[in-house]
Write an enzyme that holds these catalytic residues in place. Structure first.
Site, PDB file in Angstrom:
ATOM      1  N   LYS A 275     -14.496 -27.875 -11.723  1.00  0.00           N
ATOM      2  CA  LYS A 275     -13.381 -26.901 -11.824  1.00  0.00           C
ATOM      3  C   LYS A 275     -12.901 -26.978 -13.262  1.00  0.00           C
ATOM      4  CE  LYS A 275      -8.572 -26.938 -10.310  1.00  0.00           C
ATOM      5  NZ  LYS A 275      -7.912 -25.815 -10.920  1.00  0.00           N
TER       6      LYS A 275
ATOM      7  N   GLY B  15       1.763 -25.460 -10.169  1.00  0.00           N
ATOM      8  CA  GLY B  15       2.974 -26.206  -9.832  1.00  0.00           C
ATOM      9  C   GLY B  15       4.231 -25.381  -9.687  1.00  0.00           C
TER      10      GLY B  15
ATOM     11  N   ASN C 132      -2.486 -27.544  -4.241  1.00  0.00           N
ATOM     12  CA  ASN C 132      -2.193 -28.968  -4.288  1.00  0.00           C
ATOM     13  C   ASN C 132      -0.695 -29.250  -4.063  1.00  0.00           C
ATOM     14  OD1 ASN C 132      -3.188 -31.623  -6.614  1.00  0.00           O
ATOM     15  ND2 ASN C 132      -1.846 -31.710  -4.874  1.00  0.00           N
ATOM     16  N   THR C 133       0.136 -28.784  -5.027  1.00  0.00           N
ATOM     17  CA  THR C 133       1.535 -29.212  -5.057  1.00  0.00           C
ATOM     18  C   THR C 133       2.278 -28.920  -3.751  1.00  0.00           C
ATOM     19  OG1 THR C 133       1.503 -28.733  -7.424  1.00  0.00           O
ATOM     20  CG2 THR C 133       3.658 -29.062  -6.421  1.00  0.00           C
TER      21      THR C 133
HETATM   22  C1  LIG Z   1      -5.192 -29.914  -8.297  1.00  0.00           C
HETATM   23  C2  LIG Z   1      -5.436 -28.790  -9.180  1.00  0.00           C
HETATM   24  O1  LIG Z   1      -6.506 -28.527  -9.599  1.00  0.00           O
HETATM   25  C3  LIG Z   1      -4.279 -27.971  -9.536  1.00  0.00           C
HETATM   26  O2  LIG Z   1      -4.202 -27.978 -10.892  1.00  0.00           O
HETATM   27  C4  LIG Z   1      -4.506 -26.647  -8.919  1.00  0.00           C
HETATM   28  O3  LIG Z   1      -4.663 -25.680  -9.873  1.00  0.00           O
HETATM   29  C5  LIG Z   1      -3.516 -26.351  -7.881  1.00  0.00           C
HETATM   30  O4  LIG Z   1      -2.294 -25.877  -8.354  1.00  0.00           O
HETATM   31  P1  LIG Z   1      -0.963 -26.031  -7.485  1.00  0.00           P
HETATM   32  O5  LIG Z   1      -0.558 -27.463  -7.622  1.00  0.00           O
HETATM   33  O6  LIG Z   1       0.008 -25.075  -8.099  1.00  0.00           O
HETATM   34  O7  LIG Z   1      -1.289 -25.698  -6.073  1.00  0.00           O
END
Ligand SMILES: CC(=O)[C@@H](O)[C@H](O)COP(=O)(O)O
Length: 273
Positions: A108, A169, A218-219
Site C-alpha cells: 500500500k 484519521g 483503521n482509526t
Molecule cells: C492504516 C492505514 O493505512 C491508514 O493510513 C489508512 O489510510 C486508514 O485511514 P483511517 O485511519 O482514516 O481509516
C-alpha cells in the site's frame, strides 16, 4: 413461498492482483488499545487483508518478533504500507524492506505531502508507483479522486487504486462524493477501494452503495470505545452497501409518487417473469 437461502459462504467476487478476496473490508493494525483487542477486532471484521506500517512499528520499537508473530497469527493477507514516507526514495526503500520482512510483494503505497493534511503527494506517488511496479511490486496506491492522477497511476502499472474518502484519521466520510462517483463511472473495470477518512459504518455503506469495490479503514475501529463491536458493525455495513448496489438502488425523484396504488393490484406487474 420459502425465503431465499443465503449461500453458506458468500464469495465476494472481488479479485485484486489475481487473488480472490474473502471480504471487501481491509483493516489497519495501528492504534488499538492492546494486541488482543487488535486480534479480536480483525477477527470480528472478517477482513481478509490487514495493512501494517513498517515505519511506524519500527519507530515504536515493535517490529520485534512478537508483533510479527501477532500479525502472522491473524491468518490473513498482510498488506505492508509506506505510511509516513514523504519522498519517493523513502517510500521505495520502505517497500523493499517490507517485502523482506513480510514476504509479500503487495504494497500500500503512501507518499505524503505534509504531516498536517496527510494528503497524497501525487507527483511522488506516480513516480514511486512506476519504480515499484518495475521492481515487481503489486502496488495499491493511496491517492486522491483526481482522474488525471488515476490515469498516471494506471499507466505506471497499478491494477488497483485507493482514493481517499477524506484525509487519514479525520473520520469525515466521503468528502467529495461527486468526484468519487465520476471516478467510479470513468473506471468501471478498475478495482477501486476507498482508503481513509471513513468515520462511521454509514460512510462505508455509502461508498459501497456507490459501487466501490471495498473499504480500507483503521482509526474508526481502533479508536472506538469497543473496537471489536465496531469492527463487526463496519463488516455488516460494507456487506449491506454492496448488497444494495448489486440489487439495484432506486433512482432519486424530484416529485412524490404514491407507493400504494389507489386502485388495481398492489403488485407492480404480476405477469412479469
Ligand atoms: C492504516 C492505514 O493505512 C491508514 O493510513 C489508512 O489510510 C486508514 O485511514 P483511517 O485511519 O482514516 O481509516
Amino acid at each position: 413461498m420459502n425465503a431465499p437461502q443465503l449461500p453458506a459462504k458468500a464469495t465476494t467476487g472481488l479479485t485484486l492482483y489475481g487473488v480472490e478476496m474473502t471480504s471487501r473490508m481491509l483493516i489497519g493494525t495501528a492504534q488499538y488499545p492492546s494486541p488482543s483487542v487488535l486480534a479480536s477486532a480483525v477477527e470480528a471484521s472478517g477482513a481478509g487483508v490487514v495493512t501494517v506500517s513498517l515505519r511506524r512499528e519500527q519507530a515504536r520499537g515493535r517490529t520485534g518478533e512478537r508483533f510479527l508473530e501477532l500479525i502472522q497469527a491473524l491468518g490473513v493477507r498482510v498488506l505492508p504500507n509506506t505510511a509516513g514516507c514523504h519522498t519517493v526514495k523513502e517510500a521505495v526503500t520502505t517497500a523493499q524492506m517490507a517485502r523482506e520482512v513480510f514476504g509479500t510483494d503487495w504494497i500500500k503505497l503512501e507518499v505524503i505531502a505534509n504531516d498536517d493534511t496527510l494528503q497524497p503527494e501525487v507527483f511522488g506517488l506516480v513516480e514511486a508507483a512506476a519504480a515499484l511496479t518495475a521492481d515487481g511490486f503489486k502496488v495499491l496506491p493511496y491517492t486522491i479522486e483526481d482522474l488525471s492522477v488515476a490515469e498516471r497511476l494506471l499507466r505506471a502499472g497499478c491494477q488497483v487504486l485507493m482514493p481517499w474518502g477524506a484525509p487519514i484519521g479525520t473520520g469525515r466520510g466521503l468528502a467529495n462524493p461527486y468526484a468519487l462517483q465520476s471516478m467510479r463511472a470513468y473506471y468501471p473495470d478498475v478495482p477501486l477501494i476507498i482508503d481513509a477518512g471513513i468515520g462511521a459504518p454509514s460512510h462505508a455503506a455509502q461508498a459501497m452503495e456507490m459501487g466501490f469495490d471495498g473499504v480500507l479503514l483503521n482509526t474508526a475501529v481502533a479508536r472506538a470505545g469497543d473496537p471489536v463491536r465496531m469492527a463487526a458493525a463496519f463488516a455488516r455495513a460494507i456487506e449491506a452497501g454492496r448488497a444494495a448496489f448489486e440489487s439495484g438502488l432506486m433512482g432519486v425523484r424530484d416529485m412524490a409518487q404514491p407507493s400504494t396504488p389507489v386502485a388495481g393490484t398492489p403488485f407492480f406487474d404480476l405477469d412479469r417473469k
